[in-house]
Scaffold this active site. Sequence first.
Site, PDB file in Angstrom:
ATOM      1  CG  ASN A 165      -1.912   1.194   1.272  1.00 56.94           C
ATOM      2  OD1 ASN A 165      -2.037   2.039   0.488  1.00 56.94           O
ATOM      3  ND2 ASN A 165      -2.837   0.980   2.025  1.00 56.94           N
ATOM      4  CG  ASP A 166       1.654   3.172   3.593  1.00 49.81           C
ATOM      5  OD1 ASP A 166       0.514   3.592   3.376  1.00 49.81           O
ATOM      6  OD2 ASP A 166       1.927   2.634   4.739  1.00 49.81           O
TER       7      ASP A 166
END
Lengths: 98, 454
Positions: free
Chosen positions: B379-380
Amino acid sequence: MVSFLAEAYIFVLAVLAGFQVISKVPSILHTPLMSATNAIHGIILVGALLVVFSAHNSGVFWTALGAVLFATMNLVGGFVVTDRILGLFRTDGGGRSE
Amino acid sequence: MNGSALEQGFYMVAATLFVLGVRLMGSPARARMGNWFLAVGMVLALGITVVFVPHFDHMLVVLGVMGLGVVAGVWSGRRVRMTAMPQMVALFNGLGGGAAALVAAGSLPSVSHLTQWPALLTMVLGSLSFGGSAVAFMKLQEWISGRKYGGLWRGAGLAFLTLAVLWCLYAGVQARLDLMAGVTAMGGAALAGALLAWPIGGADMPVVISLLNALTGLSAAATGFVLQNPLLIIAGTLVGASGTILTQQMSRAMHRSLRSVIWGSHVGQTAMSTVPEAVHPITADDVAMMLRYARKVIIVPGYGLAVARAQLEVKQVSDLLEGFGVEVLFGIHPVAGRMPGHMNVLMAEANVSYDRLWEMERINPRFRETDVVLVIGANDVTNPAARTAAGSPLYGMPILNVDQAGTVIVLKRSMGRGFAGVDNPLYQDPKTRMLFGDAKNSLATLVRELEGIA
């Protein structure tokens, strides 16, 4: 017997050599690098043995014997794990790391 | 303690083997040989130490204990799963640090006025590493949860450590450092290490493990000053350098300062819109078609993939696509996983060859010419806000530029946020498609669909 100054020289040169050699390791190999360096600090076993061999009382003997156990597990486990990890890396041709 | 020139000569050979061994670790093809260099150097150093002992009554006891250690080490080293590698490394780290502290404590009766100071340093560093590694191990093993402890507890731990060290300094200057003072310093340091490691968790683990590695290495080097043994200084310093470099690289890759990792000053809540804008879901058969007719595909695996144990399914997808003539590469972010380089090992375990595992700097220019990117459980590290949104906590973090590819397919369980707690605008991008569900199930379905096309 090595003088303190000589030891300081060795330390500084080892820092330089260490940074040189390790900054060349690509990130793909960072896990095996870490487990290998983990095994290297098992070198403390040499220190543990030196203390055990020169122990004059039982307190020192048992303390250092504890260190011998810890360090041996650290050292042997580290090398076994690193070898296993590196055995997983292979090229497209099916060639494995030697 | 070790006078003979012959003995020192052998130590020098061992130290050379260590440096060369680590140098060989620089290439995947020769790394395994490097590990053998290290092992041979170690056996040499140990053999010389044992052979040169003048006279010793309890050799059998010592050899017996070493035998026990060998059995335990081989057993645990063979048995551990690759996903559990971070806790294994933490465990060995703690053992090494603890051993260094014990060696220094054991040498206290024979230290000189000068060498008592590196002994104190060893006891503090080694015990810090021991306490911290023990907690890190338990957290990674999920025996304890990552509960946030107030600064009060950690402050108290550090204050105790400071007092213990001050007492030792006083004792050392007055007369000589005695065992009692040493044990107090060790206890204080172990406690402080545990309290410091306690609140750190999740994605910060790669930084913590690297830091603990550096601490243990330095404690071994400090022991070298106590025992006046150059080999310990060289080997310990090598480990210290490695841990320091990895700590720096991991912090940089996570875009966090070491201080904020240790003090757990959490990434602040973002002021960005939290209203979920429309995302575009997609089904597995559509993904299969899209991949089948792509020319170039990049797979971005994150730790979510390892949690779902879907490595083999990913490999199957990549094999099937290659069967269709699609070029498949893997883009690996430096902090993917729970320790430095962890994701590479997990993919290698699933038989992905290492020349397909590309690191971030190398793969980033390729996204522009890539048709489809498959983001799995990451994600990040794919959040374009890191490049564009100056106010975002992630701003400035090096990311994989997946948004530059033609189409991005994100495999995700739900719309939950990543570790940083920041919305990912990638998901609302018009060219992004979301394949919701457990990664393992989604990929298994994808495999069936691809086989159906064939």
